[in-house]
Design a protein around this motif. Sequence first.
Motif, PDB file in Angstrom:
ATOM      1  N   VAL A 167       4.552 -41.673  14.952  1.00 49.06           N
ATOM      2  CA  VAL A 167       4.227 -42.746  14.476  1.00 49.06           C
ATOM      3  C   VAL A 167       4.277 -42.837  13.387  1.00 49.06           C
ATOM      4  O   VAL A 167       3.892 -41.693  12.445  1.00 49.06           O
ATOM      5  CB  VAL A 167       2.951 -43.848  15.004  1.00 49.06           C
ATOM      6  N   GLN A 168       4.579 -44.026  12.164  1.00 46.84           N
ATOM      7  CA  GLN A 168       3.901 -43.874  11.037  1.00 46.84           C
ATOM      8  C   GLN A 168       3.022 -45.074  10.288  1.00 46.84           C
ATOM      9  O   GLN A 168       1.874 -45.989  12.057  1.00 46.84           O
ATOM     10  CB  GLN A 168       4.515 -44.993  10.257  1.00 46.84           C
ATOM     11  N   ILE A 169       2.126 -44.862   9.771  1.00 39.20           N
ATOM     12  CA  ILE A 169       0.598 -45.494   9.733  1.00 39.20           C
ATOM     13  C   ILE A 169       1.234 -46.888   7.973  1.00 39.20           C
ATOM     14  O   ILE A 169       1.874 -46.034   7.360  1.00 39.20           O
ATOM     15  CB  ILE A 169      -0.394 -44.598   9.306  1.00 39.20           C
ATOM     16  N   LEU A 181      -0.462 -47.488  13.633  1.00 45.20           N
ATOM     17  CA  LEU A 181       0.383 -47.503  13.959  1.00 45.20           C
ATOM     18  C   LEU A 181       1.431 -48.247  14.071  1.00 45.20           C
ATOM     19  O   LEU A 181       1.205 -48.885  15.427  1.00 45.20           O
ATOM     20  CB  LEU A 181      -0.643 -46.250  14.886  1.00 45.20           C
ATOM     21  N   ALA A 230      -6.565 -43.167  11.449  1.00 44.99           N
ATOM     22  CA  ALA A 230      -5.663 -43.804  12.011  1.00 44.99           C
ATOM     23  C   ALA A 230      -4.921 -42.067  11.745  1.00 44.99           C
ATOM     24  O   ALA A 230      -3.671 -42.092  12.426  1.00 44.99           O
ATOM     25  CB  ALA A 230      -5.130 -44.814  11.341  1.00 44.99           C
ATOM     26  N   GLU A 231      -4.988 -41.527  10.828  1.00 43.51           N
ATOM     27  CA  GLU A 231      -4.644 -40.470  10.694  1.00 43.51           C
ATOM     28  C   GLU A 231      -4.840 -39.600  12.128  1.00 43.51           C
ATOM     29  O   GLU A 231      -3.862 -38.154  12.453  1.00 43.51           O
ATOM     30  CB  GLU A 231      -5.088 -39.250   9.441  1.00 43.51           C
ATOM     31  N   ARG A 245      -2.582 -40.781  14.632  1.00 43.43           N
ATOM     32  CA  ARG A 245      -0.903 -40.286  14.279  1.00 43.43           C
ATOM     33  C   ARG A 245      -1.026 -38.805  15.147  1.00 43.43           C
ATOM     34  O   ARG A 245      -0.276 -38.395  15.092  1.00 43.43           O
ATOM     35  CB  ARG A 245      -1.147 -40.416  12.987  1.00 43.43           C
ATOM     36  N   SER A 246      -1.916 -38.212  14.785  1.00 33.57           N
ATOM     37  CA  SER A 246      -1.784 -36.448  15.022  1.00 33.57           C
ATOM     38  C   SER A 246      -1.939 -36.709  16.486  1.00 33.57           C
ATOM     39  O   SER A 246      -1.544 -35.717  17.723  1.00 33.57           O
ATOM     40  CB  SER A 246      -3.383 -35.981  13.947  1.00 33.57           C
TER      41      SER A 246
END
Length: 102
Positions: A27-29, A49, A13-14, A17-18
């Motif tokens: 985006v937010q997780i 995401l 997810a990170e 996001r990057s």
Amino acid sequence: MHTVYAAADPIEAEILRSYLAEHGIVVQIFGAGIWGGRGDLPVDAWPRLVLDDASQLDDARELLRRYEHRRHAQASWPCSCGERSPIHFEICWACGSERPPA
């Protein structure tokens, strides 16, 4: 808010996001905090995401489609016969040769 992807784990997810942020998509997780409770909690514990700006939905989906394609395209090994076999195959699907050591 639009969920655009359910990641395999908080690390993926990170990374995504990057990846999206590099292309100007924020985006937010959601759900990464309950990852440790999967299996014990009666909830969907996959990190998601979530996109704030609906106008970026198509762009985000296209970038994620490219990510998935690259991820799955690399999940194979090359055989000496010239064919590629899925990474979980111990022998080549085409000629039966054993997978070379990593």
